[in-house]
Write an enzyme that holds these catalytic residues in place. Sequence first.
Site, mmCIF file in Angstrom:
data_model
loop_
_atom_site.group_PDB
_atom_site.id
_atom_site.type_symbol
_atom_site.label_atom_id
_atom_site.label_comp_id
_atom_site.label_asym_id
_atom_site.label_seq_id
_atom_site.Cartn_x
_atom_site.Cartn_y
_atom_site.Cartn_z
ATOM 1 N N LYS A 192 0.873 -1.185 0.000
ATOM 2 C CA LYS A 192 0.000 0.000 0.000
ATOM 3 C C LYS A 192 0.902 1.225 0.000
ATOM 4 O O LYS A 192 1.610 1.478 0.971
ATOM 5 C CB LYS A 192 -0.923 0.023 1.209
ATOM 6 C CG LYS A 192 -1.910 1.187 1.185
ATOM 7 C CD LYS A 192 -2.761 1.225 2.424
ATOM 8 C CE LYS A 192 -3.853 2.293 2.274
ATOM 9 N NZ LYS A 192 -3.298 3.647 2.004
ATOM 10 N N ARG A 223 -16.807 1.283 -3.730
ATOM 11 C CA ARG A 223 -16.184 0.593 -2.600
ATOM 12 C C ARG A 223 -16.608 -0.869 -2.617
ATOM 13 O O ARG A 223 -17.785 -1.180 -2.672
ATOM 14 C CB ARG A 223 -16.570 1.265 -1.279
ATOM 15 C CG ARG A 223 -15.641 0.878 -0.133
ATOM 16 C CD ARG A 223 -15.800 1.812 1.041
ATOM 17 N NE ARG A 223 -15.407 3.185 0.759
ATOM 18 C CZ ARG A 223 -14.147 3.617 0.739
ATOM 19 N NH1 ARG A 223 -13.161 2.775 0.962
ATOM 20 N NH2 ARG A 223 -13.881 4.876 0.498
ATOM 21 N N LYS A 246 -7.649 -3.479 2.127
ATOM 22 C CA LYS A 246 -6.394 -2.940 2.656
ATOM 23 C C LYS A 246 -6.121 -3.508 4.037
ATOM 24 O O LYS A 246 -7.036 -3.800 4.807
ATOM 25 C CB LYS A 246 -6.431 -1.402 2.703
ATOM 26 C CG LYS A 246 -7.535 -0.793 3.548
ATOM 27 C CD LYS A 246 -7.502 0.723 3.450
ATOM 28 C CE LYS A 246 -8.663 1.355 4.216
ATOM 29 N NZ LYS A 246 -8.657 2.837 4.121
#
Length: 288
Positions: free
Chosen positions: A56, A198, A204
């Site tokens: 990330k 979304r 994540k």
Amino acid sequence: MRRDTGGLLSLIIFWLVLAGYLRVGQPADSKNAPLLLLANELGPKIDPAKYLVSEKYDGVRAIWEGNALRFRSGRAVDAPAWFISKLPTQALDGELWLGRGRFEALCGIVRTAEPQDDEWRQNTYLILELPDAPGPFAARAQRIKEIDAQARWPQLVAVEQFRVADRAALKRKLDEVVRGGGEGLMLHLADAAYVTGRSDVLLKLKPLLDTEAVVIEHIPGKGKYLGMMGALRVQLPDGKRFLIGTGFTDKTRKSPPSVGTTITYTYRGLTNTGLPRFASYLRVREEF
């Protein structure tokens, strides 16, 4: 009376921001705002073996439309002409990235109306996705690698995607990335078609959770923070309010985010009443 008036003014500004009549920072271009895939948090029952995993990155999301580079807000990125000319005709979803722990410096570079060549030569455009491309994500990830190879330009980089066997392997990789100064990991469902919004297609994983809230009041400091901001009272989208009193530098305490500003904070789970545990200020949400 003065305190009551200030509190009323704060609430008025807050609701104006929510309603869209007042904007903080650079205005968005909603007409050109691209539809993007947004990540959910990794849940406890997810099997990571079904996902492709990547680091990330702490960068700025940027969408290449084949003829224009835009922030997620829809505003055009003021990149140098030579940078734009190096991008392929294929539409790309990616992040501008300067390096681990250099988000604030990156923001200064990409927000400059007159881009500086020497600064932009430090920038990397990391390719995350291929908007509207056919096939599962595993095939799109392979195509991204091919685009990277064909470009032969070190500032255009395919994000490395890898697999892990189980959650134990995922945790080991997370620990490795975080020890090196990285933020965390992203998991993209390998057999997923391209989607926006979304979704659990993209997840994540970070040591700390993070989300956003709107500043509604400055709480004066005491003791060593006398004469500065001591805490921020913030409001969540569901109307819940709470104080954030940690994570600030002295510079931020002397010049805190204004009322109506959206900030990002970290936390460790929720209380029984739905409030974040150990909330700590991270930064102002940048409006790109």
